[in-house]
Design a protein around this motif. Sequence first.
Motif, mmCIF file in Angstrom:
data_model
loop_
_atom_site.group_PDB
_atom_site.id
_atom_site.type_symbol
_atom_site.label_atom_id
_atom_site.label_comp_id
_atom_site.label_asym_id
_atom_site.label_seq_id
_atom_site.Cartn_x
_atom_site.Cartn_y
_atom_site.Cartn_z
ATOM 1 N N PHE A 262 0.865 -1.326 0.225
ATOM 2 C CA PHE A 262 0.176 0.106 0.057
ATOM 3 C C PHE A 262 0.617 1.140 0.041
ATOM 4 N N GLY A 263 2.159 1.196 0.420
ATOM 5 C CA GLY A 263 2.859 2.381 0.231
ATOM 6 C C GLY A 263 3.219 2.803 -1.249
ATOM 7 N N ARG A 264 3.138 1.932 -2.063
ATOM 8 C CA ARG A 264 3.496 1.916 -3.477
ATOM 9 C C ARG A 264 1.952 2.420 -3.923
ATOM 10 N N MET A 265 0.850 2.148 -3.554
ATOM 11 C CA MET A 265 -0.339 2.583 -4.023
ATOM 12 C C MET A 265 -0.750 4.027 -3.398
ATOM 13 N N PHE A 266 -0.559 4.241 -2.152
ATOM 14 C CA PHE A 266 -1.085 5.584 -1.433
ATOM 15 C C PHE A 266 0.037 6.541 -1.150
ATOM 16 N N GLY A 267 1.221 6.079 -1.403
ATOM 17 C CA GLY A 267 2.333 7.053 -1.078
ATOM 18 C C GLY A 267 2.308 7.504 0.419
ATOM 19 N N LYS A 268 2.617 8.992 0.496
ATOM 20 C CA LYS A 268 2.604 9.704 1.772
ATOM 21 C C LYS A 268 1.378 9.566 2.426
ATOM 22 N N ASN A 269 -0.013 9.374 1.845
ATOM 23 C CA ASN A 269 -1.224 8.997 2.586
ATOM 24 C C ASN A 269 -1.541 7.827 3.133
ATOM 25 N N LEU A 270 -0.188 7.078 3.391
ATOM 26 C CA LEU A 270 -0.294 6.047 4.306
ATOM 27 C C LEU A 270 0.642 6.285 5.268
ATOM 28 N N ILE A 271 -0.165 6.231 6.658
ATOM 29 C CA ILE A 271 0.469 6.546 7.829
ATOM 30 C C ILE A 271 0.412 5.106 8.490
ATOM 31 N N ILE A 272 1.430 4.490 9.026
ATOM 32 C CA ILE A 272 1.630 3.616 10.015
ATOM 33 C C ILE A 272 1.920 3.987 11.434
ATOM 34 N N VAL A 273 0.925 3.536 12.130
ATOM 35 C CA VAL A 273 1.007 4.050 13.600
ATOM 36 C C VAL A 273 1.358 2.684 14.594
ATOM 37 N N SER A 274 2.306 2.822 15.107
ATOM 38 C CA SER A 274 2.851 1.879 16.122
ATOM 39 C C SER A 274 2.060 1.886 17.503
ATOM 40 N N ALA A 275 1.288 0.871 17.994
ATOM 41 C CA ALA A 275 0.341 1.157 18.874
ATOM 42 C C ALA A 275 0.205 -0.264 19.654
ATOM 43 N N LYS A 276 1.388 -1.225 19.672
ATOM 44 C CA LYS A 276 1.261 -2.507 20.065
ATOM 45 C C LYS A 276 1.229 -2.344 21.773
ATOM 46 N N LYS A 277 1.930 -1.456 22.370
ATOM 47 C CA LYS A 277 1.751 -1.388 23.832
ATOM 48 C C LYS A 277 0.558 -0.798 24.547
ATOM 49 N N ILE A 278 0.010 0.003 23.652
ATOM 50 C CA ILE A 278 -1.262 0.699 23.844
ATOM 51 C C ILE A 278 -2.626 -0.529 24.207
ATOM 52 N N PHE A 279 -2.631 -1.350 23.090
ATOM 53 C CA PHE A 279 -3.529 -2.350 22.926
ATOM 54 C C PHE A 279 -3.384 -3.586 24.084
ATOM 55 N N LEU A 280 -1.778 -3.721 24.166
ATOM 56 C CA LEU A 280 -1.727 -5.011 25.126
ATOM 57 C C LEU A 280 -2.099 -4.562 26.577
ATOM 58 N N SER A 281 -1.676 -3.306 26.717
ATOM 59 C CA SER A 281 -2.091 -2.825 28.074
ATOM 60 C C SER A 281 -3.722 -2.693 28.574
ATOM 61 N N LYS A 282 -4.336 -2.314 27.572
ATOM 62 C CA LYS A 282 -5.855 -2.145 27.461
ATOM 63 C C LYS A 282 -6.303 -3.464 27.586
ATOM 64 N N LEU A 283 -5.709 -4.527 27.065
ATOM 65 C CA LEU A 283 -6.427 -5.912 26.938
ATOM 66 C C LEU A 283 -5.883 -6.876 28.109
ATOM 67 N N LYS A 284 -5.024 -6.337 28.872
ATOM 68 C CA LYS A 284 -4.359 -6.918 30.167
ATOM 69 C C LYS A 284 -5.520 -7.458 31.110
ATOM 70 N N GLY A 285 -5.527 -8.618 31.332
ATOM 71 C CA GLY A 285 -6.509 -9.270 32.250
ATOM 72 C C GLY A 285 -7.723 -9.443 31.769
ATOM 73 N N ILE A 286 -8.021 -9.164 30.554
ATOM 74 C CA ILE A 286 -9.487 -9.239 29.836
ATOM 75 C C ILE A 286 -9.358 -10.679 28.956
ATOM 76 N N THR A 287 -10.583 -11.497 29.761
ATOM 77 C CA THR A 287 -10.759 -12.750 29.106
ATOM 78 C C THR A 287 -12.233 -12.931 28.178
ATOM 79 N N ASP A 288 -12.997 -12.174 28.682
ATOM 80 C CA ASP A 288 -14.270 -12.155 27.928
ATOM 81 C C ASP A 288 -14.168 -11.877 26.336
ATOM 82 N N PRO A 289 -14.799 -12.571 25.540
ATOM 83 C CA PRO A 289 -14.658 -12.249 24.044
ATOM 84 C C PRO A 289 -15.169 -10.896 23.774
ATOM 85 N N GLU A 290 -16.570 -10.626 24.309
ATOM 86 C CA GLU A 290 -17.139 -9.490 23.874
ATOM 87 C C GLU A 290 -16.437 -8.087 24.387
ATOM 88 N N GLN A 291 -15.880 -8.405 25.534
ATOM 89 C CA GLN A 291 -15.110 -7.224 26.156
ATOM 90 C C GLN A 291 -13.932 -6.980 25.341
#
Length: 509
Positions: A262-291
């Motif tokens: 997609f970098g080839r297709m959209f050029g500068k209009n492709l923004i890649i955001v690193s958010a691994k830590k944010i998602f893992l921290s918010k999902l910590k301790g969560i076991t319910d699928p709907e949650q």
Amino acid sequence: MILILDFGSQYTQLIARRIREEKVYCELCPGNKPIKSFSGIKDLKGIILSGGYESVYSKDAPWPDPEIWELDVPILGICYGMQLIAELHGGKVAPSKRREFGLANVNVKCNSSLFNGLSSEETLWMSHGDKLSKIPKGFEITAKSDNSPYAAIENTAKNIYGVQFHPEVKHSVNGRTILKNFIFKICGLKRDWTMKSYIVEEVKRIHKQVGKSKVLCALSGGVDSSVAAVMLYKAIGKQLICVYVDHGLQKLGETERVRKVFGRMFGKNLIIVSAKKIFLSKLKGITDPEQKRKIIGHTFIEVFDGEVKKLKGINFLLQGTIYSDVIESVSIKGAKSPIKSHHNVGGLPEKMKMKLVEPLRFLFKDEVRVLGKELGVPSEIIDRQPFPGPGLAIRTLGEITKEKLNILKEADNIVTEEIIKAGLYEKIWQSFAIILPVKTVGVMGDARTYEYVIAIRAVNSEDAMTADWVKLPYELLSKISSRIINEVKGTNRVVYDISDKPPATIEWE
């Protein structure tokens, strides 16, 4: 177009699929929805009342808006739908002494427009515990079986038809002919709904909705979001800004793949955001699928809101929501509860700052692929197996940890590699690995191990509404199992899921 009113049958989506396959557009809505609230009423050429699990005489039975009988369009009732027609026009429905589930020999009147081209005896699929005990005045019997003396009725003066069986189910030998007779001979529709016409109409709709505003695309690299992105790019060009969130829940190497394609297709209009830590921290301790799904949906929006603050003129959010997502997430009157919320549907905050653009919302999965090919989306994207929006979060059962995610990514990659090597990848709807929240005892190198269990899932489907488990060759399963146990540290056991949908869902969560 045809409007399908859904009263909770497990087969309702199949009606829509069969009609779309005939290149006729249709939409599906809750059976009790006020007809005036339906936006496509001016294009309406026919109505189908679906089956349902309730009895029409029960206290909680869902009933259609009475105004449908005043629209002067043909109406076809299927199973519960026919029973509604009978009750609402002076007939009677009662419990059957012998319930009928499965194939039945049905005698039909071939002079009926609905049964034109059929034999006098047809094999059709029954699924009911009630049946008509009295037909309404002005109706005549057009089919009967040993257990159902009123297996089909019609009132040609009022253009109302009813069948006790399910013509939409593939087991009904000439069921498609019955549906075709209704939409073409009775409703007078033409085969004029194609992907080319869909693109033309959708581009117009997007222009009208978006104007000159910029649109933020939730790009995942999967089939749905990729086709949606290319669809928007065709409509509004550089007004589209694609944001790929690297949340750590993707397949192995996915971020690098997205950057390349997609970098080839959209050029500068492709923004890649690193958010691994944010998602893992918010999902910590969560076991319910709907949650998990809700948290992922909310976190996506938070991340996008963060990107919006860095950009100007972003008023819309593009999502690759497809029809099966909508159907499975919305509780329909007559259905006890939604199967599960979809992250694009049930996981969004009520006060989201951006308005949604959903160009695929009324398309089934196979239709999305056809649209993608029409738009020129690369085959390496179009031919990919479906991947869930919440990613590996719903394939990591129990609490999500970095360790479990890494194990799952490696195991899943092995499944994909071996399925491709066996020449089965494009013949299978979905094939993937799941990590279970349990450990089992094993023996490796004469030493005791206590490691995670990996489950393998492979299914075939037309549109994700129903699915059959795939009978993978034993040799292939053996090779996958051996590679996972030998190459993926932290696993010592592999099992294979042999459940169909229904009763199971494709994903485990």
